[in-house]
Design a protein around this motif. Sequence first.
Motif, PDB file in Angstrom:
ATOM      1  N   GLY A  61       4.084   8.227   1.842  1.00  0.00           N
ATOM      2  CA  GLY A  61       3.573   7.435   2.948  1.00  0.00           C
ATOM      3  C   GLY A  61       2.933   6.154   2.458  1.00  0.00           C
ATOM      4  N   VAL A  62       2.987   5.149   3.297  1.00  0.00           N
ATOM      5  CA  VAL A  62       2.256   3.910   3.059  1.00  0.00           C
ATOM      6  C   VAL A  62       1.150   3.837   4.101  1.00  0.00           C
ATOM      7  N   TYR A  63      -0.070   3.612   3.629  1.00  0.00           N
ATOM      8  CA  TYR A  63      -1.227   3.581   4.515  1.00  0.00           C
ATOM      9  C   TYR A  63      -1.960   2.252   4.376  1.00  0.00           C
ATOM     10  N   GLU A  64      -2.402   1.729   5.509  1.00  0.00           N
ATOM     11  CA  GLU A  64      -3.287   0.562   5.517  1.00  0.00           C
ATOM     12  C   GLU A  64      -4.599   0.987   6.167  1.00  0.00           C
ATOM     13  N   THR A  65      -5.674   0.882   5.416  1.00  0.00           N
ATOM     14  CA  THR A  65      -6.992   1.279   5.917  1.00  0.00           C
ATOM     15  C   THR A  65      -8.007   0.208   5.507  1.00  0.00           C
ATOM     16  N   PRO A  66      -7.902  -0.996   6.045  1.00  0.00           N
ATOM     17  CA  PRO A  66      -8.753  -2.095   5.560  1.00  0.00           C
ATOM     18  C   PRO A  66     -10.239  -1.885   5.791  1.00  0.00           C
ATOM     19  N   GLY A  67     -10.639  -1.636   7.041  1.00  0.00           N
ATOM     20  CA  GLY A  67     -12.054  -1.447   7.335  1.00  0.00           C
ATOM     21  C   GLY A  67     -12.607  -0.189   6.711  1.00  0.00           C
ATOM     22  N   ILE A 110      -2.299   1.475   0.423  1.00  0.00           N
ATOM     23  CA  ILE A 110      -2.028   2.625  -0.438  1.00  0.00           C
ATOM     24  C   ILE A 110      -0.571   3.051  -0.243  1.00  0.00           C
ATOM     25  N   ASP A 111       0.129   3.259  -1.339  1.00  0.00           N
ATOM     26  CA  ASP A 111       1.497   3.792  -1.341  1.00  0.00           C
ATOM     27  C   ASP A 111       1.460   5.043  -2.204  1.00  0.00           C
ATOM     28  N   MET A 112       1.680   6.211  -1.613  1.00  0.00           N
ATOM     29  CA  MET A 112       1.491   7.443  -2.366  1.00  0.00           C
ATOM     30  C   MET A 112       2.445   8.543  -1.925  1.00  0.00           C
ATOM     31  N   VAL A 113       2.657   9.512  -2.790  1.00  0.00           N
ATOM     32  CA  VAL A 113       3.348  10.751  -2.456  1.00  0.00           C
ATOM     33  C   VAL A 113       2.289  11.848  -2.384  1.00  0.00           C
ATOM     34  N   GLU A 114       2.204  12.492  -1.238  1.00  0.00           N
ATOM     35  CA  GLU A 114       1.158  13.494  -1.012  1.00  0.00           C
ATOM     36  C   GLU A 114       1.768  14.863  -0.782  1.00  0.00           C
ATOM     37  N   ASN A 115       0.922  15.870  -0.793  1.00  0.00           N
ATOM     38  CA  ASN A 115       1.347  17.247  -0.552  1.00  0.00           C
ATOM     39  C   ASN A 115       0.975  17.664   0.852  1.00  0.00           C
TER      40      ASN A 115
END
Length: 398
Positions: free
Chosen positions: A272-278, A258-263
Motif C-alpha cells: 500500500g501507499v499511504y499519505e498521512t501529512p498531518g 509511505i510505500d510499504m508491504v504489510e501483513n
Amino acid sequence: MSEIKKVVLAYSGGLDTSVILKWIKKTYNCEVITFTADLGQEEELDGLEEKALKTGASKVYIEDLREEFVRDFVFPMFRAKAIYEGRYLLGTSIARPLIAKRLVEIAKKEGAQAIAHGATGKGNDQVRFELTVMALAPEIKTIAPWREWNLNSRKALITFAKENGIPIPVSKEKPYSCDRNLLHISFEGGELEDPWQEAGEGTYLLTVPPEKAPDSPEIITLGFEKGNPISLNGENLSPATLLKRLNILGGKHGVGRIDMVENRFVGIKSRGVYETPGGTIIYIAHQDLEGICLDRELLHLRDSLIPRYAEMVYNGFWYSPEREALQEFMDKAQERVTGEVRLKLYKGGVYPLGRRSPFSLYQSDLATFEEDEVYNHKDAAGFIRLQGLRFLGAKKNA
C-alpha cells in the motif's frame, strides 16, 4: 433470510455499494437504509441521497463525523503512539470502528435486524466491521455480499448495474482501491501489486513530491495538552480543524509519504501507499515532547506495549476489553505530556527544533558539560562496577 426485514448498509455511492444495495433488496427481499459517514474524505456528497433513494434505499443517513473521528478515535490512538509494523499510522484501521458503531446505533434506532458492508473476503475491513458489531450488538446480523454472491469481477458488477438501472460513472476508473479520511489516504492495486515497480504519480494526492516542495523550510509550533494536540502557532483549534490545517502544511512540504508491504490480519501480504501529512507531523512532535515529559521507565514500558496496541487497532479489536484497558494505561502516561514543540517542515521531513513543557523533567544542571555542583563523577565508578558484576561470574564459569 426470512428473519431479516430491514438492513442498514454502509454506503459510499460508488459502483460496489450501489450494486450491494440493489442486490440485498433482491436477495433478501427486505428494506435497505443507507448510511454514509463524512470523515473528511472530500468526496462529493451532493446527489448521494438522491442516488441511494433511486437505487432502492428506503431512507438515507449522511452524517458529518469529522470531529468525533479525530477527537475520540485518532487522538486516543496517537496518545498511545500507535504505529503498525513500524511505519503505518493506521488511517484506514481507525475509521472502521466509528463507522461500524454508527451502523449499529442506526440499526437499533430503525429496528433493523442486520447491517451490511462492502468489504471483500480478502481484506481487514470485514474483520473490523464485524468484530465491532459483535462487541456492541451481537444480536444484529451482518451481511457481507462479497462472501455470498457470484459477482466476482468488475465486469460482473457493471453488468448487474446495467440490468438493474444503476448509474455507472462515465469517468475512467482509476486502477487503485482508495480510502480517504482526515487522517490519511491509501492506495492499493494497479501497479502496486508488483512490489518491485515504483508507484505511479496517481498514487499521491495529498502531498507534493519532496523534490518539488518549497526550497525554503517552514517553521511551526504545535501545542499539546495531556498528549493531545490543541494548537497551531499559538491558535487553539478543534481536533478536526487542527488536523486539516496540518494536512495542508504537510502536503505542501511533501511530508507523510509511505510505500510499504504489510501483513494483513487474514494472512496476506499487501502493498500500500499511504499519505498521512498531518498525522506524521503530530506523531513526530508528540514523540519529541515525550522526551522531556516522560520518566524513563514509564516511557520504555509504554513503548514495549505499542506493537500490541497497534495490532489491536489494525486487526479490528478497538472495542475489546484489552484495548480499552490498555488505553487507560496509555492515557495515564500522558497526564503530563503538555507543552509545545517547534518544528521545521522541509522537503518531506519534519525536524523538531525545540521543545518546552511546564512538566519538563530535563535538568540542565545535571546534563551540562560545564562545571556543576549536583553531580559527583566518582559515583559513576561504583554504578558501573555493580552493573558488571554478572559479567565477572559468567567469565569465571566460561
